[in-house]
Design an enzyme around this catalytic site. Structure first.
Site, mmCIF file in Angstrom:
data_model
loop_
_atom_site.group_PDB
_atom_site.id
_atom_site.type_symbol
_atom_site.label_atom_id
_atom_site.label_comp_id
_atom_site.label_asym_id
_atom_site.label_seq_id
_atom_site.Cartn_x
_atom_site.Cartn_y
_atom_site.Cartn_z
ATOM 1 N N HIS A 25 0.843 -1.250 -0.056
ATOM 2 C CA HIS A 25 0.086 0.109 -0.072
ATOM 3 C C HIS A 25 0.764 1.273 0.231
ATOM 4 O O HIS A 25 0.333 2.436 -0.074
ATOM 5 C CB HIS A 25 -1.019 0.013 1.089
ATOM 6 C CG HIS A 25 -0.582 0.314 2.546
ATOM 7 N ND1 HIS A 25 -0.411 1.659 3.150
ATOM 8 C CD2 HIS A 25 0.003 -0.408 3.331
ATOM 9 C CE1 HIS A 25 -0.158 1.310 4.427
ATOM 10 N NE2 HIS A 25 0.276 0.214 4.573
ATOM 11 N N CYS B 164 1.132 6.420 13.782
ATOM 12 C CA CYS B 164 0.947 5.442 14.926
ATOM 13 C C CYS B 164 1.379 6.094 16.336
ATOM 14 O O CYS B 164 1.011 5.889 17.107
ATOM 15 C CB CYS B 164 2.244 4.185 14.778
ATOM 16 S SG CYS B 164 2.110 3.536 13.228
HETATM 17 C C1 LIG Z 1 4.199 1.836 6.515
HETATM 18 C C2 LIG Z 1 5.442 1.092 6.845
HETATM 19 C C3 LIG Z 1 5.488 -0.029 7.384
HETATM 20 C C4 LIG Z 1 4.420 -1.076 7.921
HETATM 21 O O1 LIG Z 1 3.577 -1.240 6.672
HETATM 22 P P1 LIG Z 1 2.268 -2.031 6.625
HETATM 23 O O2 LIG Z 1 1.989 -2.511 5.608
HETATM 24 O O3 LIG Z 1 1.337 -0.841 6.915
HETATM 25 O O4 LIG Z 1 2.354 -2.903 8.033
HETATM 26 C C5 LIG Z 1 6.602 -0.515 8.148
HETATM 27 N N1 LIG Z 1 7.811 0.353 7.776
HETATM 28 C C6 LIG Z 1 7.741 1.437 7.327
HETATM 29 C C7 LIG Z 1 9.037 2.259 7.334
HETATM 30 C C8 LIG Z 1 6.539 2.023 6.919
HETATM 31 O O5 LIG Z 1 6.433 3.171 6.417
#
Ligand SMILES: *Cc1c(COP(=O)(O)O)cnc(C)c1O
Length: 387
Positions: free
Chosen positions: A203, A327
């Protein structure tokens, strides 16, 4: 300006319409189970392997080294818990203070279980403290490193080639969370950079939420997190999320085209225009290195102002940005990333992240520049801290 100006692409991206199109048949007529013996399922299996080949090509890996997971967070957890389980309880875990919570909280969980966990610091511009890192690697015994490629809040890029070379020289296993780097910078190439494992997420590159990738270099040992069937080479059980895997394959192909056609330059030109306009606001300061930075990210503090107040006013004007990470927002704690950089307290609460994608336009930048400085003026007038 009508509608939404979306400048929060490090939080998530729009699913590309071509990705949606590619996925559609796999929600309807092409519903076969890729593990079935019949040709109806077998043809779906073939499509998964085509998608795997494209995803592998995006990072210059071999398709057999690609594991599809349920998210970037799962990929990080799989790399860390699976990697350390294969290495043993006497492994030292080395990470950094600015990681995404999916890495940082995983490492802290290992610390609670008795592992020696070292969190390496960063410099005031968010770049890696190399001396701290070298000192951590000098710890005797087995070592596992998890270090992000690019920071989601500031866009600062870590020297992953140098860090992975040093880890290899110290006999350490090296994992990188490349969720923010894949598809944005061409340097993400596992044929040139000796990482053992690399995570990324659908995503963040215009595929849907809920699909991730873990690259595991041939010869690197990991234990599975999810036990069960033989899917993904026995490394991640569970019937495949077929439509999302197909969508990610399409998104990977589009990301390669975008990188090859100079997309990063177009995006950084918009980001730089926004930056040049916003730094003119009084008491504005950019957080993070200007050189070692993703092309799409601007993290800027307007001192003496609360970031949340800025975001509400911007949201009223149709502008989506973010303060720190999704978060940590919602709590009044300032971001652990800007705190680790030692950003002064007058600025740490006022940090705003703008993050671009290929869908943004220069017109949108002009609109943001017509709104944000006014918001800054208005909120400064109300701030109890302004001299
Ligand atoms: C968004 C993100 C994640 C987590 O990915 P998800 O698919 O949302 O669980 C992990 N590390 C970084 C650096 C991110 O930006």
């Amino acid at each position: 300006m009508n509608g939404t100006i979306y400048l929060d692409n490090n939080a998530t991206t729009r699913v590309d319409p071509a990705v949606v199109m590619a996925m559609m048949p796999f929600f309807s007529e092409r519903y076969g189970n890729p593990s079935s013996m019949h040709a109806f399922g077998g043809r779906v299996h073939q499509e998964i392997e085509n998608a795997r080949a494209k995803v592998a090509e995006l990072i210059h890996a071999d398709p057999s080294e690609i594991i599809f997971t349920g998210s970037g967070s799962e990929s990080d957890n799989q790399a860390i818990f699976g990697g350390v389980e294969a290495m043993g309880r006497d492994t030292t875990v080395i990470t950094t203070r600015v990681e995404h919570p999916a890495v940082l909280q995983s490492c802290r969980h290992l610390r609670e279980q008795g592992f020696n966990v070292i969190e390496v610091g960063v410099m005031s511009d968010g770049t890696l403290n190399i001396d701290d890192y070298s000192a951590a690697l000098a710890t005797p015994g087995k070592k596992f490193v998890s270090m992000m490629w690019a920071n989601n809040e500031t866009g600062v890029i870590f020297p992953i080639k140098k860090a992975a070379d040093k880890a290899a020289a110290a006999g350490a296993v090296f994992h990188t969370d490349a969720v923010q780097a894949v598809g944005k910078i061409a340097e993400v190439d596992v044929s040139k950079i000796p990482v053992n494992m690399l995570s990324f997420s659908g995503h963040k590159i215009h595929a849907p939420k809920g699909i991730g990738v873990l690259y595991v270099r041939k010869g690197t040992r990991i234990s599975p997190l999810i036990h069960g069937g033989h899917q993904e080479g026995g490394r991640r059980a569970g019937t495949e999320n077929v439509p999302y895997i197909i969508g990610l394959g399409k998104a990977a192909e589009m990301a390669m085209d975008e990188l090859a056609s100079g997309g990063a330059k177009r995006i950084s030109a918009m980001r730089d225009k926004l930056q040049a306009g916003l730094v003119k606001c009084p008491d504005a300061m950019i957080n993070g290195s200007l050189n070692e930075r993703l092309p799409n990210t601007l993290n800027i503090s307007f001192q003496y102002i609360e970031g949340e107040g800025m975001l509400y006013h911007m949201s009223d004007a149709g502008i989506c940005a973010s303060s720190g990470s999704a978060c940590t927002s919602g709590s009044l704690e300032p971001s652990h990333v800007v705190r680790a950089m030692g950003v002064p307290f007058t600025a740490v609460h006022g940090s705003i992240r703008f993050s671009f994608s290929r869908y943004n336009t220069e017109q949108e930048v002009d609109y943001v520049l017509s709104v944000v400085p006014k918001v800054v003026d208005k909120l400064r007038g109300l701030s109890p801290f302004v001299k």
